[in-house]
Design a protein around this motif. Sequence first.
Motif, mmCIF file in Angstrom:
data_model
loop_
_atom_site.group_PDB
_atom_site.id
_atom_site.type_symbol
_atom_site.label_atom_id
_atom_site.label_comp_id
_atom_site.label_asym_id
_atom_site.label_seq_id
_atom_site.Cartn_x
_atom_site.Cartn_y
_atom_site.Cartn_z
ATOM 1 N N ASN A 132 5.483 -15.652 12.540
ATOM 2 C CA ASN A 132 5.432 -16.774 13.481
ATOM 3 C C ASN A 132 4.115 -17.538 13.394
ATOM 4 O OD1 ASN A 132 7.997 -16.141 14.652
ATOM 5 N ND2 ASN A 132 6.994 -14.444 15.739
ATOM 6 N N ASP A 133 3.386 -17.333 12.296
ATOM 7 C CA ASP A 133 2.082 -17.974 12.069
ATOM 8 C C ASP A 133 1.043 -17.584 13.116
ATOM 9 O OD1 ASP A 133 2.735 -19.169 9.728
ATOM 10 O OD2 ASP A 133 3.077 -21.166 10.568
ATOM 11 N N ASN A 134 1.202 -16.419 13.736
ATOM 12 C CA ASN A 134 0.188 -15.920 14.657
ATOM 13 C C ASN A 134 -0.886 -15.174 13.873
ATOM 14 O OD1 ASN A 134 1.491 -16.773 17.098
ATOM 15 N ND2 ASN A 134 2.946 -15.079 16.819
ATOM 16 N N PHE A 135 -2.143 -15.481 14.175
ATOM 17 C CA PHE A 135 -3.249 -14.794 13.522
ATOM 18 C C PHE A 135 -3.217 -13.333 13.938
ATOM 19 C CE2 PHE A 135 -7.988 -13.979 13.262
ATOM 20 C CZ PHE A 135 -8.023 -13.961 11.873
ATOM 21 N N THR A 136 -3.295 -12.416 12.991
ATOM 22 C CA THR A 136 -3.139 -11.001 13.285
ATOM 23 C C THR A 136 -3.988 -10.167 12.335
ATOM 24 O OG1 THR A 136 -1.488 -9.281 13.723
ATOM 25 C CG2 THR A 136 -1.159 -10.618 11.743
ATOM 26 N N GLU A 137 -4.042 -8.878 12.583
ATOM 27 C CA GLU A 137 -4.790 -7.957 11.725
ATOM 28 C C GLU A 137 -3.911 -6.738 11.438
ATOM 29 O OE1 GLU A 137 -9.042 -5.458 11.618
ATOM 30 O OE2 GLU A 137 -8.331 -6.364 13.491
ATOM 31 N N TYR A 138 -3.851 -6.382 10.186
ATOM 32 C CA TYR A 138 -3.152 -5.183 9.752
ATOM 33 C C TYR A 138 -4.203 -4.149 9.346
ATOM 34 C CZ TYR A 138 0.698 -8.504 9.431
ATOM 35 O OH TYR A 138 1.627 -9.472 9.706
ATOM 36 N N VAL A 139 -4.046 -2.929 9.837
ATOM 37 C CA VAL A 139 -5.027 -1.879 9.560
ATOM 38 C C VAL A 139 -4.318 -0.662 8.985
ATOM 39 C CG1 VAL A 139 -6.772 -0.331 10.525
ATOM 40 C CG2 VAL A 139 -6.553 -2.663 11.403
ATOM 41 N N ILE A 140 -4.848 -0.157 7.871
ATOM 42 C CA ILE A 140 -4.348 1.073 7.258
ATOM 43 C C ILE A 140 -5.465 2.111 7.300
ATOM 44 C CG2 ILE A 140 -3.531 2.169 5.127
ATOM 45 C CD1 ILE A 140 -2.377 -0.558 4.324
ATOM 46 N N GLU A 141 -5.135 3.294 7.756
ATOM 47 C CA GLU A 141 -6.067 4.430 7.666
ATOM 48 C C GLU A 141 -5.384 5.521 6.859
ATOM 49 O OE1 GLU A 141 -8.887 5.571 10.423
ATOM 50 O OE2 GLU A 141 -8.354 4.058 11.924
ATOM 51 N N HIS A 142 -6.109 6.041 5.849
ATOM 52 C CA HIS A 142 -5.555 7.016 4.916
ATOM 53 C C HIS A 142 -6.535 8.192 4.804
ATOM 54 C CE1 HIS A 142 -3.581 7.691 0.686
ATOM 55 N NE2 HIS A 142 -3.686 8.809 1.378
ATOM 56 N N TYR A 143 -6.036 9.404 5.075
ATOM 57 C CA TYR A 143 -6.869 10.606 5.058
ATOM 58 C C TYR A 143 -6.225 11.672 4.174
ATOM 59 C CZ TYR A 143 -8.874 8.753 9.433
ATOM 60 O OH TYR A 143 -9.461 7.971 10.395
ATOM 61 N N ALA A 144 -7.079 12.411 3.470
ATOM 62 C CA ALA A 144 -6.663 13.650 2.817
ATOM 63 C C ALA A 144 -7.736 14.690 3.154
ATOM 64 C CB ALA A 144 -6.529 13.478 1.314
ATOM 65 N N ASN B 233 4.345 1.608 9.949
ATOM 66 C CA ASN B 233 4.884 2.708 9.145
ATOM 67 C C ASN B 233 3.872 3.838 9.085
ATOM 68 O OD1 ASN B 233 3.107 1.259 7.282
ATOM 69 N ND2 ASN B 233 3.957 2.609 5.720
ATOM 70 N N SER B 234 4.335 5.018 8.692
ATOM 71 C CA SER B 234 3.455 6.179 8.566
ATOM 72 C C SER B 234 4.071 7.168 7.589
ATOM 73 C CB SER B 234 3.233 6.840 9.928
ATOM 74 O OG SER B 234 4.475 7.230 10.489
ATOM 75 N N GLU B 235 3.222 7.891 6.882
ATOM 76 C CA GLU B 235 3.649 8.914 5.922
ATOM 77 C C GLU B 235 2.721 10.109 6.069
ATOM 78 O OE1 GLU B 235 6.121 8.732 3.685
ATOM 79 O OE2 GLU B 235 6.525 6.621 3.284
ATOM 80 N N ALA B 236 3.259 11.304 5.850
ATOM 81 C CA ALA B 236 2.436 12.516 5.905
ATOM 82 C C ALA B 236 3.018 13.571 4.984
ATOM 83 C CB ALA B 236 2.353 13.039 7.336
ATOM 84 N N TYR C 16 0.839 -1.202 0.000
ATOM 85 C CA TYR C 16 0.000 0.000 0.000
ATOM 86 C C TYR C 16 0.875 1.254 0.000
ATOM 87 C CZ TYR C 16 -3.813 3.184 1.045
ATOM 88 O OH TYR C 16 -4.740 4.194 0.958
ATOM 89 N N THR C 17 0.508 2.224 -0.811
ATOM 90 C CA THR C 17 1.177 3.523 -0.804
ATOM 91 C C THR C 17 0.227 4.570 -1.355
ATOM 92 O OG1 THR C 17 3.188 4.734 -1.411
ATOM 93 C CG2 THR C 17 2.199 3.305 -3.110
ATOM 94 N N TRP C 18 0.620 5.823 -1.311
ATOM 95 C CA TRP C 18 -0.213 6.869 -1.883
ATOM 96 C C TRP C 18 0.249 7.210 -3.294
ATOM 97 C CZ3 TRP C 18 1.321 10.747 2.487
ATOM 98 C CH2 TRP C 18 2.692 11.035 2.411
ATOM 99 N N GLU C 19 -0.567 7.993 -3.974
ATOM 100 C CA GLU C 19 -0.198 8.444 -5.314
ATOM 101 C C GLU C 19 0.949 9.443 -5.210
ATOM 102 O OE1 GLU C 19 -3.371 9.753 -7.871
ATOM 103 O OE2 GLU C 19 -4.827 8.518 -6.783
ATOM 104 N N GLU C 20 1.930 9.279 -6.087
ATOM 105 C CA GLU C 20 3.085 10.168 -6.048
ATOM 106 C C GLU C 20 2.683 11.615 -6.324
ATOM 107 O OE1 GLU C 20 6.919 10.612 -5.003
ATOM 108 O OE2 GLU C 20 5.918 8.678 -5.179
ATOM 109 N N ASN C 21 1.797 11.804 -7.297
ATOM 110 C CA ASN C 21 1.303 13.136 -7.649
ATOM 111 C C ASN C 21 -0.223 13.127 -7.615
ATOM 112 O OD1 ASN C 21 3.886 14.534 -8.429
ATOM 113 N ND2 ASN C 21 3.961 12.795 -9.859
ATOM 114 N N PRO C 22 -0.808 13.329 -6.447
ATOM 115 C CA PRO C 22 -2.262 13.243 -6.314
ATOM 116 C C PRO C 22 -2.965 14.372 -7.078
ATOM 117 C CG PRO C 22 -1.311 14.181 -4.343
ATOM 118 C CD PRO C 22 -0.158 13.727 -5.190
ATOM 119 N N ASN C 23 -4.149 14.066 -7.534
ATOM 120 C CA ASN C 23 -4.931 15.060 -8.274
ATOM 121 C C ASN C 23 -6.325 15.118 -7.663
ATOM 122 O OD1 ASN C 23 -5.788 16.907 -10.188
ATOM 123 N ND2 ASN C 23 -6.321 15.320 -11.685
ATOM 124 N N PHE C 24 -6.432 15.798 -6.520
ATOM 125 C CA PHE C 24 -7.708 15.895 -5.828
ATOM 126 C C PHE C 24 -8.599 16.934 -6.512
ATOM 127 C CE2 PHE C 24 -4.817 14.513 -2.348
ATOM 128 C CZ PHE C 24 -5.413 13.289 -2.100
#
Length: 656
Positions: free
Chosen positions: A62-74, A101-104, A27-35
């Motif tokens: 380690n084969d542990n059941f887990t959840e990954y969550v991404i929240e993305h805001y503009a 990880n985080s990006e802003a 997952y990543t954001w658009e390099e040049n967003p066009n809102f």
Amino acid sequence: MKKFLIIPLILSGLLLTAQRNAIHENYTWEENPNFDLSQIDKSKGIYGLKHQILSEFGYDENDNFTEYVIEHYAIWLNSDEKIESYNKIYLPHSSTSLLLNSEARVINPNGKIEVLDASNILTAVDDETNRQYKYFAFEGVEKGSIIEYYYTIQRNPKYMGNKITLQSSFGKENVQFDLYAPKHLVFDFKSYNGLPEVSQDTTMTQMLHWEIDAKHIAALEEEELSAYDASREFLIYKLDKNLNNSTYDISSYGNISQNLYKYYYGEQSKKVGKQLEKLTKQASVANLSGELDELKKLEYFIKSEFYISEGAGDELSNLEEILDNKVANETGMIKVYTNLLSQNNVPHELVFTSDRSILKFDDDFEAQNFLTDVLIYFPELDTYLSPTEQGSRIGFPPAFLTDNYGLFIKEMKMGDFKSGLGSVKFIEPLGPEKTLDEMDIHVKFGEEDPTIVYIDMEKRMSGYYAMFIQPFMNMINKENRDELVESFAKSMNEDIDVTKKKIVNDDPFLFGTEPLTFQIEANSDAFIEKAGSRLLFNVGALIGKQIQMYQEKKRVLPLENQFTRAYNRTIIVEIPEGYEVTNLEDLTIKNSYSEEGKEVFLFDSFYKLDGDKLTITANEFYAKNMVETENFDEYRKIINSAADFNKVTLILQPKG
């Protein structure tokens, strides 16, 4: 919201056939967003250009059941107030989650993109809890800028029921929700308050994928007396099936009821049994059989002697240590009550429900996130006790937990086998006759100076109006008691002189039986104005200031009160000799609203004149907590009737 310990006991089945497709890693954001800003109302201070929540269930290294969550805001910001509000964005952090990880970045009005570097991700420590947290620090944001950020966390999986709210107080475009899961784990979803339903992406073969793609979600502003959080558009998801071992209805209340019963009623040691016997005696309950007075004594003792901690240490939920140290967390306190009642064979049921102002219990969709608050129900008394709320007392559970559904768990016995049997039932609210605010007021005019009135008042409070005072009266010192009485007198007018005061029924054990009563004698010249030979008497002010509801905009949200209630007021006025009242009809105000032939809201004031004795009655009640939007004006009419009475000024003029 509070989370009580529920032990699913199904993790072993989920560990079969571990898959690591790692959607989140790509997952990543658009390099040049066009809102697209063309549709934005430029008069607004804020608008959402993107909001995406992505949840991926899978397995770690380690084969542990887990959840990954991404929240993305503009978010587009166009006012100094909103820029100030969003100059810090806090990143999620807890003992059960890991920030991966985080990006802003900031996109200025001229299109220039400024990516925040590591120096803009700051760490701070909460002074009270000593917990560490991280946040983005946005700098140089000007009006018309866009702040954009996303983060990824790994957490203990929330698969028995999780609420995702997608509507805010500002409008949003490009709102998305995605949930990815291994092919053998089938989730179920439900949308609320107009949010589009979740659909399955059938083109994906390596994983299961469900999604919502809403082009626009309108703003929903908070309104007075509304259940705002419960009214926003949201969805709930839960794990429903594990196809690898043919496990269905994983999140069913049948399974949850059994697990809760085992947790809260597990077999205890002989030492715990003796500790519970000792506790019963300490509470001055010789034989706990389930009588109301006995339960009142027991509750009073426990809530006086035990301290509820917010900690999560094992010792706070271990019954033996709790009874030794008298310190517990909320689950530990529930264990104290359930084991005491069970040991003494007191008929009761454990009730799990939700605060309806935040999330109304859905009786048609079984999910763990509805089970946030706990009550104990006594079927023979048809009443409830809150084991964890210090300000509540038996018979008067936290009001927002009533008028709502709940999961009732009662013990089921088959020989030596015991288990919990759950069923969803409605928690009836208390009627308005249970919560009363009553006033008897006697008014005389000064013989030498009729601009001074002498007031003899008795104010009686019962039910929820008394609950936060009466059970704690023994803890209030004389100075604070005097201030309390004075405050009731000054609710009529600040310029009032209290000459005598007394509190009746201040024994905490009288709560729910006898009303907490304040007897006040006072005098004031603040209620009378002279207009030539006439006296203008603001008699309505004697009931105290009243709420007046104005509504410039059309009401959007249903109105919601905590509890039903009633007000009964009697005012006796001794008209001074030589005077008569010329506008008695101003005292006659009546407005009511009925449903199915039954009055549910009422304000009714009227008078009776017997010689120089004027008796005024002003009664008011609200027998329904929730008011649909289309009936809001009817409710407002009743509320405003009391405010209109508060303004009534009698005109007294000399006779003849």
